[in-house]
Design an enzyme around this catalytic site. Structure first.
Site, mmCIF file in Angstrom:
data_model
loop_
_atom_site.group_PDB
_atom_site.id
_atom_site.type_symbol
_atom_site.label_atom_id
_atom_site.label_comp_id
_atom_site.label_asym_id
_atom_site.label_seq_id
_atom_site.Cartn_x
_atom_site.Cartn_y
_atom_site.Cartn_z
ATOM 1 N N HIS A 45 -3.551 7.193 2.248
ATOM 2 C CA HIS A 45 -3.925 5.873 1.764
ATOM 3 C C HIS A 45 -5.309 5.541 2.290
ATOM 4 O O HIS A 45 -5.594 5.703 3.476
ATOM 5 C CB HIS A 45 -2.898 4.850 2.266
ATOM 6 C CG HIS A 45 -3.316 3.433 2.094
ATOM 7 N ND1 HIS A 45 -3.800 2.940 0.911
ATOM 8 C CD2 HIS A 45 -3.325 2.401 2.967
ATOM 9 C CE1 HIS A 45 -4.086 1.654 1.064
ATOM 10 N NE2 HIS A 45 -3.811 1.304 2.298
ATOM 11 N N ASN A 65 -10.050 -0.132 -0.348
ATOM 12 C CA ASN A 65 -8.593 -0.073 -0.268
ATOM 13 C C ASN A 65 -8.022 -0.621 -1.570
ATOM 14 O O ASN A 65 -8.124 -1.812 -1.857
ATOM 15 C CB ASN A 65 -8.116 -0.909 0.925
ATOM 16 C CG ASN A 65 -6.603 -0.880 1.101
ATOM 17 O OD1 ASN A 65 -5.865 -0.453 0.234
ATOM 18 N ND2 ASN A 65 -6.142 -1.360 2.248
ATOM 19 N N CYS A 117 0.815 -1.223 0.000
ATOM 20 C CA CYS A 117 0.000 0.000 0.000
ATOM 21 C C CYS A 117 0.845 1.269 0.000
ATOM 22 O O CYS A 117 0.371 2.326 -0.416
ATOM 23 C CB CYS A 117 -0.947 -0.007 1.196
ATOM 24 S SG CYS A 117 -2.058 -1.434 1.235
#
Length: 335
Positions: free
Chosen positions: A262, A292, A126
């Site tokens: 994020h 996500n 990520c």
């Protein structure tokens, strides 16, 4: 005594990386929480209360990480008014490459018709886009390249266990890209990439990982996560990196115009904003519509806010992310 990378004093670079344009791409298929209710023991209310996610985009059979990344890059080039022929550096951040090799960046290069250039992938899950920004910035500032495509692209739907409601509801697919150019430092003024703060702690690898790989079992594997443990690390780790990044750039957190985090979980976003004293209206939140998307989430969120007119030329923008590894970090850029 050994100095940390944050303490090293580097001579000024003759070039500065400046933002030229951005683009994004998400698959057309949208999977809502209501649809997930028909697939597993979950509910829209349960998902939204714990994560803030309402829907996510899922790649179709003919869509891949490279095809999504190439379209995001194509849109970024158009926004920047930069020809593919001008690109001499392509970095793709991804944990879900099309192939073990060649790099997804090279596949994107071929798709876009870009002639011989530097092309490689960065794998920091990520945090990948923030890591890739740092690498591109260093290469542009040192004169190794003149114009860079930095891409975050993922198809996490392909590594999910769709019977596990604790992980399957969290992730989606997509891609985002930025074009960065090297401008003489004397001409850049206040514009450009100002600072980065990158971190990793491999001791926490078993908290968020995929249980497979070419060298371990010879299979793709599925995503595994200890959600509560990840949450406990996330807010503190991210906040420290933000503080370090701002300190390196010589700015205050209160100076930031837009915070683009994020998009992992709404509660993590809110926790970091509270700890850093960031006003809610400065936080770009797209987790409700994308879920996500790992390395794609930061450039996707950035592009949403640029497209709707929030992020404008001259704004001071902070990017941050944390992912499996653990890896985490922050980048600060003046548009």
């Amino acid at each position: 005594m050994t100095q940390s990378t944050d303490q090293l004093i580097m001579p000024p670079m003759p070039w500065r990386s400046v933002f030229l344009g951005s683009g994004a791409m998400t698959p057309s298929r949208i999977v809502t929480n209501v649809e997930l209710e028909t697939m597993m023991d979950t509910s829209d209310a349960w998902i939204q209360e714990r994560t803030g996610i309402a829907q996510r985009a899922i790649a179709g059979p003919l869509e891949t990480t490279a095809s999504l990344g190439a379209e995001a890059a194509r849109r970024a080039l158009a926004n920047a008014s930069v020809s593919p022929d001008a690109i001499d550096l392509i970095i793709c951040a991804t944990a879900t490459p099309d192939r073990t090799f060649p790099a997804t960046a090279a596949l994107i290069q071929a798709d876009l018709g870009i002639p011989v250039a530097i092309a490689f992938d960065v794998q920091a899950v990520c945090s990948g886009f923030v890591y890739a920004m740092s690498v591109a910035d260093a290469m542009l500032a040192s004169g190794q390249a003149k114009t860079a495509l930095v891409i975050g692209a993922e198809t996490f739907s392909r590594i999910l266990d769709w019977s596990d409601r604790t992980t399957a509801v969290l992730f989606g697919d997509g891609a985002g890209a930025m074009v960065l150019g090297a401008v003489a430092s004397a001409q850049a003024g206040s514009r450009g990439v100002l600072a980065h703060a990158l971190r990793a702690d491999g001791r926490q690898a078993d908290l968020l990982y995929v249980d497979g790989g070419p060298s371990q079992g010879g299979r793709i594997g599925k995503l595994k996560m200890q959600g509560q443990a990840v949450f406990r690390h996330a807010v503190g780790n991210i906040s420290e990196a933000i503080s370090a990044c701002c300190e390196k750039a010589g700015v205050k957190v209160s100076d930031i115009d837009w915070f683009v985090p994020h998009q992992a979980n709404r509660r993590i976003l809110d926790g970091v904003a509270r700890r850093m004293g960031l006003d809610d209206h400065k936080v770009v939140t797209t987790v409700h519509q994308h879920g996500n998307t790992s390395a794609a989430s930061v450039p996707l969120a950035f592009e949403v806010a640029r497209q709707d007119g929030r992020i404008c030329d001259g704004d001071l923008v902070l990017l941050e992310a944390m992912g499996g590894g653990f890896t985490w970090g922050a980048s600060l850029i003046r548009l």
